[in-house]
Design a protein around this motif. Structure first.
Motif, mmCIF file in Angstrom:
data_model
loop_
_atom_site.group_PDB
_atom_site.id
_atom_site.type_symbol
_atom_site.label_atom_id
_atom_site.label_comp_id
_atom_site.label_asym_id
_atom_site.label_seq_id
_atom_site.Cartn_x
_atom_site.Cartn_y
_atom_site.Cartn_z
ATOM 1 N N LEU A 1 0.824 -1.202 0.000
ATOM 2 C CA LEU A 1 0.000 0.000 0.000
ATOM 3 C C LEU A 1 0.856 1.249 0.000
ATOM 4 O O LEU A 1 0.521 2.284 -0.597
ATOM 5 N N ALA A 2 1.999 1.191 0.718
ATOM 6 C CA ALA A 2 2.877 2.358 0.758
ATOM 7 C C ALA A 2 3.425 2.676 -0.624
ATOM 8 O O ALA A 2 3.569 3.837 -1.014
ATOM 9 N N ILE A 3 3.747 1.648 -1.407
ATOM 10 C CA ILE A 3 4.278 1.879 -2.763
ATOM 11 C C ILE A 3 3.252 2.577 -3.636
ATOM 12 O O ILE A 3 3.551 3.540 -4.351
ATOM 13 N N TYR A 4 2.006 2.142 -3.586
ATOM 14 C CA TYR A 4 0.967 2.695 -4.457
ATOM 15 C C TYR A 4 0.504 4.070 -4.004
ATOM 16 O O TYR A 4 -0.131 4.802 -4.755
ATOM 17 N N THR A 5 0.795 4.463 -2.807
ATOM 18 C CA THR A 5 0.338 5.780 -2.335
ATOM 19 C C THR A 5 1.467 6.795 -2.285
ATOM 20 O O THR A 5 1.303 7.971 -2.623
ATOM 21 N N VAL A 6 2.665 6.375 -1.888
ATOM 22 C CA VAL A 6 3.768 7.325 -1.705
ATOM 23 C C VAL A 6 4.412 7.699 -3.049
ATOM 24 O O VAL A 6 4.737 8.875 -3.298
ATOM 25 N N LEU A 7 4.602 6.736 -3.954
ATOM 26 C CA LEU A 7 5.287 7.018 -5.213
ATOM 27 C C LEU A 7 4.542 8.037 -6.083
ATOM 28 O O LEU A 7 5.166 8.956 -6.656
ATOM 29 N N PRO A 8 3.231 7.965 -6.220
ATOM 30 C CA PRO A 8 2.547 9.019 -7.011
ATOM 31 C C PRO A 8 2.721 10.400 -6.413
ATOM 32 O O PRO A 8 2.830 11.401 -7.106
ATOM 33 N N LEU A 9 2.789 10.499 -5.117
ATOM 34 C CA LEU A 9 2.996 11.808 -4.494
ATOM 35 C C LEU A 9 4.377 12.344 -4.831
ATOM 36 O O LEU A 9 4.557 13.544 -5.096
ATOM 37 N N LEU A 10 5.375 11.490 -4.801
ATOM 38 C CA LEU A 10 6.719 11.927 -5.152
ATOM 39 C C LEU A 10 6.786 12.370 -6.626
ATOM 40 O O LEU A 10 7.488 13.324 -6.952
ATOM 41 N N GLN A 11 6.095 11.688 -7.531
ATOM 42 C CA GLN A 11 6.085 12.040 -8.956
ATOM 43 C C GLN A 11 5.384 13.384 -9.175
ATOM 44 O O GLN A 11 5.821 14.197 -9.992
ATOM 45 N N ARG A 12 4.348 13.628 -8.400
ATOM 46 C CA ARG A 12 3.584 14.851 -8.555
ATOM 47 C C ARG A 12 4.410 16.061 -8.155
ATOM 48 O O ARG A 12 4.280 17.153 -8.710
#
Length: 341
Positions: A314-325
């Motif tokens: 769950l951390a991968i699917y939530t944290v990575l998009p925030l970093l990309q944004r």
């Protein structure tokens, strides 16, 4: 200077409770730190003292002087107690010890003992018919022992009662001598009174030792319990022989060995075989809870690791998009599935 024993018989204080006689006895024993007079303030002693006042008291002041030994022998205990309560109290205890030993040795009825107790103190101490009855009773007791009709626990109990009676008699005579030496000091006939008491005590102890002494040549082919009882009797009688020489036992006689209860036999069980021991250890129900707890611990450990994996995903699917944004990661570094190339 020696003087005669005098008896004062006035009735001025007969209604006091406690009476002056009771207070005098208590004060003397309290002064010498003795508990021998703990019962002097009892209702029984108050009633006894009132009876003495009724029997021997006189409304007018009257003094009787004991000028002859015959007057001493005819002395009533009640009159003696009213005039000399402390000395008379010790004489009372001596007489009670004598009566108790009479009851153990002779075994008479209460009516017969009442006649003996009604005698005046120093008449009782020299009474020949009482001594003759003692001789008959001791001979009869010895015959019962030698023929085996009195044995075992009953024999030991009889000897124990006799020894206790002798010890009490000796103790009370010793206390009486000490008491008379203080409270009847320098009075005429006191030495004769003490000599009568000493002669009486020595005579009773000597009679017991002489008549109950078994013959050394007595046959020993009886049963084990009987022979053990005889040994206990010989030991007890040797102690009584020492009693007549002022060496009295301080402990009661021990029961004969033959009278002791044998210990119960402990049950014995056969030793189990080795294969039975191994089977029992395998099927021991105490090991089942341990196995149950081990399985439960493994299951909990599995669920813990599974939970960690889920949280990591769950951390991968939530944290990575925030970093990309926010421009920390480029879109080419992330696959459609959200995983790093």
């Amino acid at each position: 200077m020696a003087s005669y024993i005098q008896l004062h018989m006035e009735l001025d204080t007969r209604d006091c409770n406690p009476t002056p006689q009771q207070r005098a006895v208590y004060s003397y024993h309290e002064e010498i730190h003795s508990d021998a007079a703990d019962d002097i303030y009892s209702f029984e002693w108050f009633e006894r003292t009132k009876l003495f006042f009724k029997q021997f008291g006189r409304p007018e002041k009257r003094v009787t002087t004991l000028r002859t030994w015959e007057m001493v022998e005819e002395l009533d205990f009640g009159a003696f107690f009213l005039a000399h309560p402390v000395a008379a109290y010790s004489l009372w205890h001596l007489l009670q010890a004598c009566y108790d030993l009479d009851r153990v040795v002779c075994g008479f009825s209460q009516e017969e003992f009442a006649k003996w107790k009604a005698m005046k103190p120093f008449v009782y101490l020299r009474a020949k018919r009482i001594r003759m009855q003692w001789v008959k009773s001791l001979k009869r007791l010895k015959e019962k022992i030698e023929c085996g009709t009195l044995e075992g626990d009953e024999l030991v109990r009889t000897l124990y009662d006799i020894l206790c009676g002798v010890e009490r008699l000796v103790a009370s005579s010793t206390a009486l001598k000490e008491n008379f030496a203080v409270n009847l000091r320098d009075m005429i006939f006191v030495d004769e009174m003490l000599q009568k008491v000493t002669t009486f005590v020595d005579d009773r102890c000597g009679m017991i030792a002489a008549h109950l002494k078994l013959e050394e040549s007595q046959e020993t082919s009886r049963q084990e319990s009987e022979s053990s009882s005889d040994e206990a009797l010989d030991d007890s009688m040797s102690n009584l022989q020492n009693t007549s020489e002022n060496k009295f036992p301080t402990i009661p006689p021990k029961p004969a060995n033959g009278l002791r209860k044998r210990p119960k036999r402990q049950p014995t069980f056969p030793n189990p075989k080795e294969n039975e021991i191994s089977m029992k250890s395998r099927s021991n129900p105490a090991t089942k809870p341990v196995q149950k707890y081990n399985s439960l611990y493994s299951l909990m450990e599995f669920f813990m690791y599974a939970s960690l994996l889920i949280v990591f995903g769950l951390a991968i699917y939530t944290v990575l998009p925030l970093l990309q944004r926010h421009g920390f990661l480029t879109p080419g570094l992330i696959t459609p599935g959200g995983l790093l190339l």
